[in-house]
Design a protein around this motif. Sequence first.
Motif, PDB file in Angstrom:
ATOM      1  N   PHE A 189       0.867  -1.172   0.000  1.00 17.49           N
ATOM      2  CA  PHE A 189       0.000   0.000   0.000  1.00 17.49           C
ATOM      3  C   PHE A 189       0.908   1.227   0.000  1.00 17.49           C
ATOM      4  O   PHE A 189       1.859   1.312   0.787  1.00 17.49           O
ATOM      5  N   VAL A 190       0.615   2.183  -0.877  1.00 16.68           N
ATOM      6  CA  VAL A 190       1.393   3.419  -0.978  1.00 16.68           C
ATOM      7  C   VAL A 190       0.451   4.582  -0.712  1.00 16.68           C
ATOM      8  O   VAL A 190      -0.593   4.715  -1.368  1.00 16.68           O
ATOM      9  N   GLY A 191       0.816   5.424   0.236  1.00 20.50           N
ATOM     10  CA  GLY A 191      -0.029   6.560   0.595  1.00 20.50           C
ATOM     11  C   GLY A 191       0.571   7.874   0.132  1.00 20.50           C
ATOM     12  O   GLY A 191       1.797   8.038   0.104  1.00 20.50           O
ATOM     13  N   SER A 192      -0.296   8.819  -0.239  1.00 25.65           N
ATOM     14  CA  SER A 192       0.136  10.151  -0.666  1.00 25.65           C
ATOM     15  C   SER A 192      -0.687  11.204   0.055  1.00 25.65           C
ATOM     16  O   SER A 192      -1.905  11.290  -0.137  1.00 25.65           O
ATOM     17  N   LEU A 193      -0.017  11.988   0.889  1.00 28.26           N
ATOM     18  CA  LEU A 193      -0.706  13.057   1.615  1.00 28.26           C
ATOM     19  C   LEU A 193      -1.210  14.122   0.652  1.00 28.26           C
ATOM     20  O   LEU A 193      -2.361  14.554   0.733  1.00 28.26           O
ATOM     21  N   ASN A 194      -0.361  14.556  -0.294  1.00 24.79           N
ATOM     22  CA  ASN A 194      -0.752  15.631  -1.207  1.00 24.79           C
ATOM     23  C   ASN A 194      -1.848  15.201  -2.172  1.00 24.79           C
ATOM     24  O   ASN A 194      -2.716  15.996  -2.539  1.00 24.79           O
ATOM     25  N   SER A 195      -1.817  13.947  -2.612  1.00 26.54           N
ATOM     26  CA  SER A 195      -2.816  13.453  -3.552  1.00 26.54           C
ATOM     27  C   SER A 195      -4.087  12.972  -2.870  1.00 26.54           C
ATOM     28  O   SER A 195      -5.084  12.682  -3.533  1.00 26.54           O
ATOM     29  N   SER A 196      -4.057  12.852  -1.538  1.00 32.91           N
ATOM     30  CA  SER A 196      -5.201  12.372  -0.754  1.00 32.91           C
ATOM     31  C   SER A 196      -5.697  11.027  -1.270  1.00 32.91           C
ATOM     32  O   SER A 196      -6.888  10.850  -1.553  1.00 32.91           O
ATOM     33  N   LYS A 197      -4.761  10.086  -1.398  1.00 31.11           N
ATOM     34  CA  LYS A 197      -5.150   8.768  -1.873  1.00 31.11           C
ATOM     35  C   LYS A 197      -4.162   7.711  -1.409  1.00 31.11           C
ATOM     36  O   LYS A 197      -3.017   8.002  -1.047  1.00 31.11           O
ATOM     37  N   GLN A 236      -2.852   3.855  -2.852  1.00 31.02           N
ATOM     38  CA  GLN A 236      -2.870   2.867  -3.927  1.00 31.02           C
ATOM     39  C   GLN A 236      -2.362   1.530  -3.400  1.00 31.02           C
ATOM     40  O   GLN A 236      -1.362   1.491  -2.676  1.00 31.02           O
ATOM     41  N   LYS A 237      -3.052   0.460  -3.747  1.00 31.66           N
ATOM     42  CA  LYS A 237      -2.500  -0.871  -3.537  1.00 31.66           C
ATOM     43  C   LYS A 237      -1.817  -1.258  -4.837  1.00 31.66           C
ATOM     44  O   LYS A 237      -2.440  -1.256  -5.902  1.00 31.66           O
ATOM     45  N   ILE A 238      -0.515  -1.574  -4.768  1.00 29.09           N
ATOM     46  CA  ILE A 238       0.261  -1.790  -5.979  1.00 29.09           C
ATOM     47  C   ILE A 238       0.914  -3.159  -5.977  1.00 29.09           C
ATOM     48  O   ILE A 238       1.135  -3.771  -4.926  1.00 29.09           O
ATOM     49  N   THR A 253      -5.571  -1.180  -6.885  1.00 24.91           N
ATOM     50  CA  THR A 253      -6.713  -0.462  -6.309  1.00 24.91           C
ATOM     51  C   THR A 253      -6.277   0.951  -5.968  1.00 24.91           C
ATOM     52  O   THR A 253      -5.143   1.165  -5.512  1.00 24.91           O
ATOM     53  N   GLU A 254      -7.154   1.922  -6.179  1.00 22.73           N
ATOM     54  CA  GLU A 254      -6.885   3.298  -5.783  1.00 22.73           C
ATOM     55  C   GLU A 254      -8.010   3.776  -4.879  1.00 22.73           C
ATOM     56  O   GLU A 254      -9.185   3.648  -5.215  1.00 22.73           O
ATOM     57  N   ILE A 255      -7.628   4.309  -3.715  1.00 20.59           N
ATOM     58  CA  ILE A 255      -8.591   4.691  -2.687  1.00 20.59           C
ATOM     59  C   ILE A 255      -8.425   6.172  -2.385  1.00 20.59           C
ATOM     60  O   ILE A 255      -7.326   6.613  -2.024  1.00 20.59           O
ATOM     61  N   LEU A 256      -9.486   6.940  -2.536  1.00 21.66           N
ATOM     62  CA  LEU A 256      -9.433   8.373  -2.238  1.00 21.66           C
ATOM     63  C   LEU A 256      -9.701   8.575  -0.751  1.00 21.66           C
ATOM     64  O   LEU A 256     -10.811   8.319  -0.264  1.00 21.66           O
ATOM     65  N   THR A 315      -9.010   4.848  11.107  1.00 21.63           N
ATOM     66  CA  THR A 315      -9.782   4.113  10.111  1.00 21.63           C
ATOM     67  C   THR A 315      -9.107   2.794   9.766  1.00 21.63           C
ATOM     68  O   THR A 315      -7.891   2.724   9.624  1.00 21.63           O
ATOM     69  N   LEU A 316      -9.935   1.735   9.617  1.00 19.35           N
ATOM     70  CA  LEU A 316      -9.449   0.428   9.190  1.00 19.35           C
ATOM     71  C   LEU A 316      -9.925   0.161   7.770  1.00 19.35           C
ATOM     72  O   LEU A 316     -11.115   0.240   7.475  1.00 19.35           O
ATOM     73  N   TYR A 317      -8.962  -0.133   6.875  1.00 21.31           N
ATOM     74  CA  TYR A 317      -9.291  -0.573   5.527  1.00 21.31           C
ATOM     75  C   TYR A 317      -9.233  -2.090   5.523  1.00 21.31           C
ATOM     76  O   TYR A 317      -8.188  -2.685   5.785  1.00 21.31           O
TER      77      TYR A 317
END
Length: 268
Positions: free
Chosen positions: A45-53, A55-57, A68-71, A95-97
Amino acid sequence: MEVKKGSQSVLGDIYTTLDLELINTYHSDLENVTNIVFCSDKTAFVGSLNSSKIQKINFETNNIKVETEILIEVNDMAKFTDNEILVATGQSGLTLYTKDGQFTTFKSFSPLKTASVHVTKNKKIIVGLVEYTLDIFRIAKDSHRKVMIMNQNGDIQHTIEYDRDNQRLLTCPYRINSLKDRIVVVDNTDKKREGRVVMFDYGGKLHWTYNGCNRIISDQVKFYPRDVSITSTAMILISDQINHAIHVTNPAGKVIVCCDVKVLDSLS
């Protein structure tokens, strides 16, 4: 990037040190990458603070494939179980995904908000918390800057805010890691994201504070810690964003080496 072991003598003691070698690079379409949580050697899982998302890669031979991309707003995240992550969103709820792609509130800390999250090897959950405020770096008497330790059911077992001398331990707990029964926190201290790294135990005893290595840090050059990782040999690795460096300390907070990683960028 590959980590290779070496050795270095410091005041008569022998420490295992690191040599960093670039072994591959992967280009992402995210605006920035602020978190990486590995599920396996091939997925993360890769998180981006600026992109607010998030991604599972999947890692492929020379690139990454977004599964998967999660906003979602993501301040920090940590692996909870296989294919499940806990996300500190900057709101009151942790939050739990879940494996089936759903979001649930794992725990609410209202009126505080979640700044960071870490899951220890023995499955304790550690959350960094701050109060809602326009200026997070302005500390008032009624400010709350703390970490809470929970079990997997969300039951709070420890709350740590002050040391044994009743002095505040933290300004903004930006990242958290752990070494046995001790907590290592990247603590941001001002708007420019200068900071320090502190280690304390569940009883609030402050063991050490690391303010950067003298080879890099001076009156003109500051310390900008962004993340912390701990190796299987208990070396503590601290990324220093603006100085393009990785600081390596021993468990006592004594610097072993500061690695300049700008050269790795020229190889990518």
